[in-house]
Scaffold this motif. Structure first.
Motif, PDB file in Angstrom:
ATOM      1  N   ALA A 177      -7.638   4.643 -16.341  1.00 26.99           N
ATOM      2  CA  ALA A 177      -7.561   4.885 -14.797  1.00 26.99           C
ATOM      3  C   ALA A 177      -5.927   4.711 -14.482  1.00 26.99           C
ATOM      4  CB  ALA A 177      -8.109   3.683 -14.235  1.00 26.99           C
ATOM      5  N   LEU A 178      -5.227   4.282 -15.546  1.00 27.77           N
ATOM      6  CA  LEU A 178      -3.725   4.408 -15.061  1.00 27.77           C
ATOM      7  C   LEU A 178      -3.091   5.384 -14.470  1.00 27.77           C
ATOM      8  CD1 LEU A 178      -1.630   1.988 -17.606  1.00 27.77           C
ATOM      9  CD2 LEU A 178      -2.297   1.508 -15.128  1.00 27.77           C
ATOM     10  N   PRO A 179      -3.246   6.539 -15.062  1.00 32.58           N
ATOM     11  CA  PRO A 179      -2.832   7.801 -14.562  1.00 32.58           C
ATOM     12  C   PRO A 179      -3.080   8.182 -13.097  1.00 32.58           C
ATOM     13  CG  PRO A 179      -3.657   8.428 -16.705  1.00 32.58           C
ATOM     14  CD  PRO A 179      -4.046   6.915 -16.249  1.00 32.58           C
ATOM     15  N   ARG A 180      -4.301   7.935 -12.648  1.00 34.67           N
ATOM     16  CA  ARG A 180      -4.513   8.318 -11.336  1.00 34.67           C
ATOM     17  C   ARG A 180      -3.975   7.305 -10.381  1.00 34.67           C
ATOM     18  NH1 ARG A 180      -8.352  10.168 -14.364  1.00 34.67           N
ATOM     19  NH2 ARG A 180      -9.411  12.225 -13.865  1.00 34.67           N
ATOM     20  N   LEU A 181      -3.848   5.925 -10.939  1.00 31.88           N
ATOM     21  CA  LEU A 181      -3.308   4.834 -10.008  1.00 31.88           C
ATOM     22  C   LEU A 181      -1.685   5.278  -9.816  1.00 31.88           C
ATOM     23  CD1 LEU A 181      -3.101   2.288  -8.512  1.00 31.88           C
ATOM     24  CD2 LEU A 181      -2.757   1.111 -10.725  1.00 31.88           C
ATOM     25  N   LEU A 182      -1.302   5.605 -10.817  1.00 27.95           N
ATOM     26  CA  LEU A 182       0.165   5.791 -10.867  1.00 27.95           C
ATOM     27  C   LEU A 182       0.796   7.151  -9.990  1.00 27.95           C
ATOM     28  CD1 LEU A 182       1.167   5.249 -14.751  1.00 27.95           C
ATOM     29  CD2 LEU A 182       1.669   3.529 -12.779  1.00 27.95           C
ATOM     30  N   LEU A 183      -0.299   7.937  -9.629  1.00 22.83           N
ATOM     31  CA  LEU A 183      -0.229   9.251  -8.896  1.00 22.83           C
ATOM     32  C   LEU A 183      -0.300   8.941  -7.692  1.00 22.83           C
ATOM     33  CD1 LEU A 183      -1.252  11.939 -11.442  1.00 22.83           C
ATOM     34  CD2 LEU A 183       0.937  11.863 -10.630  1.00 22.83           C
ATOM     35  N   CYS A 184      -0.772   7.714  -7.160  1.00 21.48           N
ATOM     36  CA  CYS A 184      -0.829   7.411  -5.930  1.00 21.48           C
ATOM     37  C   CYS A 184       0.528   7.299  -5.181  1.00 21.48           C
ATOM     38  CB  CYS A 184      -1.610   5.935  -5.610  1.00 21.48           C
ATOM     39  SG  CYS A 184      -3.360   6.273  -5.923  1.00 21.48           S
ATOM     40  N   ARG A 185       0.577   7.435  -3.745  1.00 22.17           N
ATOM     41  CA  ARG A 185       1.838   7.535  -3.269  1.00 22.17           C
ATOM     42  C   ARG A 185       2.263   5.836  -2.913  1.00 22.17           C
ATOM     43  NH1 ARG A 185       4.185  11.710   0.342  1.00 22.17           N
ATOM     44  NH2 ARG A 185       5.987  10.678   1.365  1.00 22.17           N
ATOM     45  N   ARG A 186       3.276   5.438  -3.032  1.00 21.68           N
ATOM     46  CA  ARG A 186       3.798   4.191  -2.840  1.00 21.68           C
ATOM     47  C   ARG A 186       3.364   3.826  -1.419  1.00 21.68           C
ATOM     48  NH1 ARG A 186       9.855   3.501  -5.028  1.00 21.68           N
ATOM     49  NH2 ARG A 186       9.930   1.755  -3.743  1.00 21.68           N
ATOM     50  N   PRO A 187       2.769   2.693  -1.252  1.00 17.24           N
ATOM     51  CA  PRO A 187       2.482   2.154  -0.145  1.00 17.24           C
ATOM     52  C   PRO A 187       4.044   1.963   0.779  1.00 17.24           C
ATOM     53  CG  PRO A 187       1.369   0.678  -1.775  1.00 17.24           C
ATOM     54  CD  PRO A 187       2.204   1.830  -2.326  1.00 17.24           C
ATOM     55  N   ARG A 188       3.500   2.201   1.932  1.00 14.27           N
ATOM     56  CA  ARG A 188       4.758   2.286   3.067  1.00 14.27           C
ATOM     57  C   ARG A 188       5.345   0.871   3.187  1.00 14.27           C
ATOM     58  NH1 ARG A 188       1.717   6.898   6.116  1.00 14.27           N
ATOM     59  NH2 ARG A 188      -0.063   5.691   5.023  1.00 14.27           N
ATOM     60  N   GLY A 189       6.436   0.593   3.426  1.00 14.61           N
ATOM     61  CA  GLY A 189       7.173  -0.831   3.794  1.00 14.61           C
ATOM     62  C   GLY A 189       6.758  -1.691   4.864  1.00 14.61           C
ATOM     63  N   GLU A 190       6.316  -1.276   5.986  1.00 12.85           N
ATOM     64  CA  GLU A 190       6.108  -2.321   6.981  1.00 12.85           C
ATOM     65  C   GLU A 190       4.869  -3.077   6.645  1.00 12.85           C
ATOM     66  OE1 GLU A 190       7.133   1.462   7.175  1.00 12.85           O
ATOM     67  OE2 GLU A 190       5.472   1.464   8.259  1.00 12.85           O
ATOM     68  N   THR A 191       4.694  -4.245   7.070  1.00 13.70           N
ATOM     69  CA  THR A 191       3.606  -5.101   6.848  1.00 13.70           C
ATOM     70  C   THR A 191       2.021  -4.547   6.878  1.00 13.70           C
ATOM     71  OG1 THR A 191       4.783  -6.975   7.213  1.00 13.70           O
ATOM     72  CG2 THR A 191       2.750  -7.504   6.749  1.00 13.70           C
ATOM     73  N   ALA A 192       1.954  -4.057   8.171  1.00  8.05           N
ATOM     74  CA  ALA A 192       0.552  -3.563   8.516  1.00  8.05           C
ATOM     75  C   ALA A 192       0.239  -2.288   7.498  1.00  8.05           C
ATOM     76  CB  ALA A 192       0.415  -3.352   9.968  1.00  8.05           C
ATOM     77  N   ARG A 193       1.309  -1.306   7.534  1.00 12.85           N
ATOM     78  CA  ARG A 193       1.041   0.008   6.897  1.00 12.85           C
ATOM     79  C   ARG A 193       0.696  -0.544   5.594  1.00 12.85           C
ATOM     80  NH1 ARG A 193       0.926   5.203   8.838  1.00 12.85           N
ATOM     81  NH2 ARG A 193      -0.579   6.255   7.519  1.00 12.85           N
ATOM     82  N   PHE A 194       1.687  -1.408   4.943  1.00 13.20           N
ATOM     83  CA  PHE A 194       1.577  -1.792   3.654  1.00 13.20           C
ATOM     84  C   PHE A 194       0.392  -2.123   3.256  1.00 13.20           C
ATOM     85  CE2 PHE A 194       3.476  -2.701  -0.591  1.00 13.20           C
ATOM     86  CZ  PHE A 194       2.665  -3.900  -1.023  1.00 13.20           C
ATOM     87  N   ARG A 195      -0.445  -3.013   3.835  1.00 13.74           N
ATOM     88  CA  ARG A 195      -1.568  -3.755   3.581  1.00 13.74           C
ATOM     89  C   ARG A 195      -2.689  -2.607   3.663  1.00 13.74           C
ATOM     90  NH1 ARG A 195      -3.059  -7.750   0.698  1.00 13.74           N
ATOM     91  NH2 ARG A 195      -1.366  -9.301   1.075  1.00 13.74           N
ATOM     92  N   GLN A 196      -2.600  -1.753   4.722  1.00 17.65           N
ATOM     93  CA  GLN A 196      -3.564  -0.467   4.836  1.00 17.65           C
ATOM     94  C   GLN A 196      -3.712   0.414   3.602  1.00 17.65           C
ATOM     95  OE1 GLN A 196      -2.787   1.534   8.441  1.00 17.65           O
ATOM     96  NE2 GLN A 196      -4.377   3.252   7.810  1.00 17.65           N
ATOM     97  N   ASP A 197      -2.542   0.720   3.166  1.00 14.49           N
ATOM     98  CA  ASP A 197      -1.979   1.612   1.950  1.00 14.49           C
ATOM     99  C   ASP A 197      -2.774   0.963   0.715  1.00 14.49           C
ATOM    100  OD1 ASP A 197       0.963   3.275   2.895  1.00 14.49           O
ATOM    101  OD2 ASP A 197      -1.278   3.584   3.665  1.00 14.49           O
ATOM    102  N   VAL A 198      -2.252  -0.489   0.474  1.00 15.90           N
ATOM    103  CA  VAL A 198      -2.824  -0.980  -0.636  1.00 15.90           C
ATOM    104  C   VAL A 198      -4.438  -1.060  -0.730  1.00 15.90           C
ATOM    105  CG1 VAL A 198      -2.701  -3.189  -1.658  1.00 15.90           C
ATOM    106  CG2 VAL A 198      -0.639  -2.529  -0.981  1.00 15.90           C
ATOM    107  N   GLU A 199      -4.905  -1.496   0.662  1.00 19.32           N
ATOM    108  CA  GLU A 199      -6.430  -1.424   0.619  1.00 19.32           C
ATOM    109  C   GLU A 199      -7.070  -0.263   0.138  1.00 19.32           C
ATOM    110  OE1 GLU A 199      -6.973  -5.523   1.702  1.00 19.32           O
ATOM    111  OE2 GLU A 199      -8.549  -4.069   0.952  1.00 19.32           O
ATOM    112  N   ARG A 200      -6.195   1.027   0.739  1.00 20.91           N
ATOM    113  CA  ARG A 200      -6.773   2.366   0.420  1.00 20.91           C
ATOM    114  C   ARG A 200      -6.774   2.513  -0.991  1.00 20.91           C
ATOM    115  NH1 ARG A 200      -9.687   6.377   0.632  1.00 20.91           N
ATOM    116  NH2 ARG A 200      -8.731   8.701   1.175  1.00 20.91           N
ATOM    117  N   ILE A 201      -5.676   2.331  -1.502  1.00 20.88           N
ATOM    118  CA  ILE A 201      -5.643   2.373  -3.102  1.00 20.88           C
ATOM    119  C   ILE A 201      -6.519   1.666  -3.910  1.00 20.88           C
ATOM    120  CG2 ILE A 201      -4.018   2.441  -5.157  1.00 20.88           C
ATOM    121  CD1 ILE A 201      -1.807   2.852  -3.180  1.00 20.88           C
TER     122      ILE A 201
END
Lengths: 209, 121
Positions: free
Chosen positions: B49-73
């Motif tokens: 599963a690593l390649p697909r994870l590594l091809l995700c976009r980096r979560p954006r820096g701000e706290t709320a957006r970061f959390r949202q992106d991490v949850e999505r991934i």
């Protein structure tokens, strides 16, 4: 052609939705982009440029997909289907790669002739009419003296250079670099050749020269 | 099979920019002395599963957006979001430290990507 998709099961609407997700910064949209479009893009480029090494085609296709993932605003859905955009974007890199490789080979060929002449004496390259000239006693002796003290892989590189080999992939195999991608192979092959040329220039070639 | 190899190669190439998770997690793995399996274990996913994870976009820096992106991934890749967030934060800190290092260190980041891609071939 209009409306026909090169990615089975994907409609123009599907592409627009993916593009919208990329624009919105959906972090997993880039994975969907790579999964859906990288294989067909590679196939199309390989069909169009059959003489290019498959490794090079893959690298160019990957770069095109990664660029779109990082800059989705470059794609305008009204102007082309997504795969067509990627193919056009990649073709620029393909043509540049072809031109660049041609220029590099031309430079290396002229440099190698000069370096081998200065390393091995003024008669060696002059006598080198083609690979068959290496069978001459004098040619073999010169190659053997060039290779004194070298490791097996370096010896093979020198012999390939003397034979006028131009293909990066051949040198890469000799150096055990097959696992690297094309760009890394080209870099490491050049590094190996430059190292050997520097060695000859420092005078570690045959005594008496 | 060919598609999986392509995705692995793409993940390797993605390490060279600043956009994809590969650019954070592959150098992080090298710093931590982790191979592909080790990184997958730390993230709580299968190595495949690593390649697909590594091809995700980096979560954006701000706290709320970061959390949202991490949850999505995490949801998409079936990972624990807390574990993923922790690894990403550590990787970001290491990345920031690296950017303050002399230029001679730069090659190590690309080498991390090549090492990961080559080890399973």
């Amino acid at each position: 052609m209009a409306g026909q998709s090169d990615t089975p099961g994907w409609t123009r609407s599907d592409e627009r939705e993916l593009h919208a997700r990329l624009l919105a910064g959906d972090p997993v949209a880039t994975v969907d982009l790579a999964e859906r479009f990288l294989p067909p893009l590679v196939r199309q480029l390989q069909r169009r440029f059959p003489r290019l090494e498959p490794n090079v085609v893959e690298t160019i296709a990957i770069d095109s997909v990664l660029r779109l993932g990082s800059q989705p605003q470059r794609y305008l859905p009204d102007r082309a289907r997504l795969l067509a955009f990627l193919r056009l974007d990649a073709q620029g890199d393909v043509l540049n790669a072809l031109k660049s490789e041609k220029r590099r080979q031309e430079r290396l060929t002229s440099l190698e002739a000069v370096e081998l002449r200065s390393a091995a004496g003024n008669s060696f390259v002059d006598k080198l009419a083609g690979p068959e000239s290496l069978l001459a006693e004098d040619g073999e002796e010169q190659v053997a003296r060039l290779c004194e003290g070298l490791e097996a892989r370096d010896r093979e590189v020198v012999e390939l250079m003397v034979e006028g080999e131009r293909r990066t992939a051949v040198f890469a195999r000799a150096l055990g670099l097959e696992a690297l991608d094309a760009i890394a192979q080209a870099r490491e092959v050049k590094r190996a050749k430059d190292r050997l040329k520097a060695r000859f220039r420092r005078g570690r070639a045959p005594h008496g020269i | 099979m060919g598609s999986e190899r392509l995705l692995r190669r793409a993940a390797e190439r993605a390490a060279q920019g600043e956009v994809y998770l590969a650019s954070l997690l592959l150098p992080y793995a090298q710093c931590e002395g982790l191979d592909g399996d080790g990184l997958a274990t730390r993230l709580g996913c299968a190595p495949s599963a690593l390649p697909r994870l590594l091809l995700c976009r980096r979560p954006r820096g701000e706290t709320a957006r970061f959390r949202q992106d991490v949850e999505r991934i995490a949801t998409a890749r079936e990972l624990d979001s807390e574990a993923l967030a922790n690894v990403i934060r550590v990787a970001e800190a290491l990345h920031a430290l690296h950017q303050a290092q002399p230029d001679r260190q730069t090659g190590g980041w690309l080498a991390a990507a090549r090492d990961w891609e080559a080890e399973d071939e």
